[in-house]
Enzyme design. Structure first.
Site: not given
Ligand code: BES
Ligand code: ZN
Length: 620
Positions: A156, A158, A285-286, A288, A312-313, A316, A335, A392, A400, A573, A575
């Site tokens: 990972q 990013q 979650g994902g 890109e 979403h992904e 991107h 985002e 981070d 978002y 995860r 979140k």
């Molecule tokens: N690019 C992000 C994940 C990310 C953001 C990784 C910042 C590291 C630093 C990815 O596109 C994302 O936004 N994922 C979301 C899912 C989305 C449906 C909002 C997630 O992982 O919750």
């Molecule tokens: Zn994203």
């Protein structure tokens, strides 16, 4: 004294072979970029040839990275970012050099690796190994996978973790193409953010190409017992054998999503779009990664209800991967645009009502974040100030959901047709480039508002971007579907039985709204009644489970205890983890239970999650 300073030097500059003191040490931190030591105006990487061996026994990657560069007439050094890497040897145009220096370790940024070059230099080659401190990597033992038989690795990168597995000019402002040759155990498949194999090769050697220039945060690798299933002509899914069918079913509409996206903002630039379903420890979650989105298995709900994440992904591929935020301060350009585009794709494939439910749930998340950030209002601006901070820490729902609301407010003000024309131009004018907030706003004024200051000011764009909170002209999103949920809830709260709640047409999103709207002082017998009627405690839907667990913990509904613990141990995860642990801590500030669970669960989490949770659980 002499020995002391020698030891000090070794400590400062790491245990590398480099013996020469860096001549420009006092000029350190002179990089024009934030979160990177690189100075691309002097020497910039244009292509990477990565040759790597993935060593599961020792949990390390042994690699040679060869960089083609463009070099300025006055260039003396190529500067790269590294963090916790063991640099072994360096060659410039094929000849070994000792003229390289590793700067002091900076928190979360790592170290500068400076290599002496001349304006004529074309290529630099670095032999190195990753270490235990490679935060991008998660090495899983067989028990942590779906199949329980073979190990697994994923990366990972990013925001600034690419430098922990590849020396990089680790700023979104530097793009390069890459090719790779990767050797792995013979019974495993390797995949990258590049052209990918579709089956295991018994030689264990795989080659990859990424012909479109990408920033380092999109470098990605995964190795495991993976299989591929085709979904559409340009779409497919990689997963462990035992979940491949479930994944292929869940993502059945992916080809439709891709076509819907192209119909809105133009041709897909990356040839194929596949999704890799990872083990549950994946911290997001994902992600890109170009050509190959990395995804959590917690979206395999069995009913396609959580696939907005794929939209979403996929989105991107335009906002982020094609047109990239130039620094992490401009994260909303990645985002916010992506959430807007995600909901346009969902609207196109599943209708307006569906997309509006997503928007309302998103607004609820945003309202939460605004409350949470009451003491740090600067973090609620779209344009962030993350200089000197770990990126981070500043990346939140603001980028978002506030970003989304700005775009939707603009769309509703100028009309969809004009707004789409503007965004189409934005994506084609800036393809394979980076853009910062200021440039975007200039383009916006010129292209959407015909250079009219009044029209631009009327939309309060500067306030949206540079001020905290949500401006007064924000669109309000409403849904008759959620109004029906609220009606049913009121009847139930007033005494009508749970079995009579008319939920026959409800989707995951209706239920999420229902759970979020329940009064926070709800009685135990009401919780039990709901649980009996709808089986929330044992639901296989991760979003519903997480919402229900948080509520249950905060109202002291103990029937969930076992499931909460099992969930926290298997799912990584962030979140989901953060609100559940937070609820546990609020319910019991001594944190006895939270810490006991965390101790068992922590070995299953990626560093992205433990970095956040260690702080919450005061493990530092
Ligand atoms: N690019 C992000 C994940 C990310 C953001 C990784 C910042 C590291 C630093 C990815 O596109 C994302 O936004 N994922 C979301 C899912 C989305 C449906 C909002 C997630 O992982 O919750
Ligand atoms: Zn994203």
């Amino acid at each position: 004294m002499r020995y002391l300073s020698l030891i000090l030097l070794i400590v400062l500059f790491g245990c590398s072979e480099s013996k020469v003191e860096r001549p420009d040490a006092e000029q350190e931190a002179s990089s024009p970029l934030i979160h990177s030591f690189a100075d691309p105006s002097k020497a910039v990487v244009t292509h990477l040839n990565w040759n790597a061996h993935v060593d599961f026994d020792n949990q390390k990657i042994v690699a040679t990275a060869t960089y083609d560069m463009l070099v300025a007439a006055d260039a003396e050094r190529l500067k790269l970012d590294i963090r916790n890497l063991n640099i072994k040897a360096i060659r410039v145009d094929g000849a070994e050099t000792k003229e390289w220096w590793i700067g002091p370790e900076k928190p979360f940024l790592g170290q500068e690796l400076a290599i002496a070059i001349t304006p004529e230099s074309k290529q630099v080659s670095i032999d190195y190994e990753t270490t235990e401190g490679a935060e991008a990597l998660q090495w899983l033992n067989p028990q942590q996978t779906a199949g329980k038989e073979k190990p697994f690795l994923f990366t990972q990168s990013q925001a600034i973790l690419a430098r922990t597995w590849i020396p990089s000019q680790d700023s979104p402002g530097v793009r390069y193409t890459y090719e790779a040759t990767v050797s792995v155990p013979k019974d495993l498949l390797a995949v990258m953010s590049a052209s990918n194999p579709v089956q295991i090769d018994t030689t264990g050697v795989y080659t990859f190409q990424m012909n479109q220039p990408i920033p380092s945060y999109l470098m990605a690798l995964s190795v495991g017992d993976l299989r591929f299933a085709e979904i559409g002509e340009r779409t497919g899914v990689y997963a462990e054998p035992s979940i491949l069918d479930a994944a292929a079913y869940e993502f059945e509409d992916m080809q439709k999503m891709l076509e819907a996206a192209e119909a809105i903002y133009g041709r897909y630039a990356w040839d194929r779009y596949d999704v890799l379903v990872l083990p549950p420890s994946f911290p997001f979650g994902g992600m890109e990664n170009p050509r190959l989105t990395f995804a959590t298995p917690t979206i395999l709900a069995g009913d396609k209800s959580l696939t907005a994440l794929v939209a979403h992904e996929l989105a991107h591929s335009w906002s982020g991967n094609l047109v990239t935020n130039s620094t992490w301060n401009d994260f909303w350009l990645n985002e916010g645009f992506t959430v807007y585009f995600e909901r346009r794709i969902m609207e196109s494939v599943y209708g307006k009502d569906y997309a509006n439910m997503l928007a309302i749930l998103g607004k609820q998340d945003l309202d939460h974040t605004l409350v949470e950030f009451a003491d740090t209002p600067d973090d609620t601006k779209l344009k962030l100030a993350l200089d000197g901070r770990n990126p981070d820490d500043g990346m939140s729902d603001i980028a978002y959901e506030k970003g989304y609301l700005l775009l939707r407010t603009m769309e509703e003000s100028v009309g969809r047709e004009e707004f789409d024309a503007f965004l189409n131009k934005h994506f084609s004018d800036n393809a394979f480039k980076t853009i910062d907030t200021e440039t975007f706003l200039e383009n916006l004024k010129a292209d959407l508002f015909g250079s009219s200051d009044e029209a631009y000011d009327a939309l309060m764009v500067d306030q949206w971007v540079y001020e905290p909170g949500i401006p007064s002209n924000c669109v309000s999103v409403e849904s008759p579907l959620f109004a029906q949920v609220e009606n049913e809830m009121t009847k139930w709260l007033e005494g009508s039985p749970a079995m009579e709640i008319d939920s026959s047409n409800w989707t995951t999103h209706h239920w999420l709204h229902f759970l979020r709207r329940l009064p926070r002082d709800i009685q135990q017998d009401k919780m039990m009644e709901l649980d009996r009627a709808f089986g929330f405690t044992s639901t296989g839907n991760s979003e519903i489970a997480a919402e229900w667990f948080v509520l249950s913990i905060s109202v002291g509904y103990e029937a969930v205890n076992e499931e909460v613990e099992a969930f926290l141990i298997s799912v990584g995860r962030r979140k989901f983890l953060v609100p559940i642990y937070r609820a546990l801590i609020e319910a019991e500030p001594e944190m006895v239970r939270a810490k006991a669970i965390y101790q068992k669960a922590r070995p299953n989490y990626h560093s992205v999650s433990t970095n956040t949770l260690d702080d919450m659980l005061q493990l530092n």
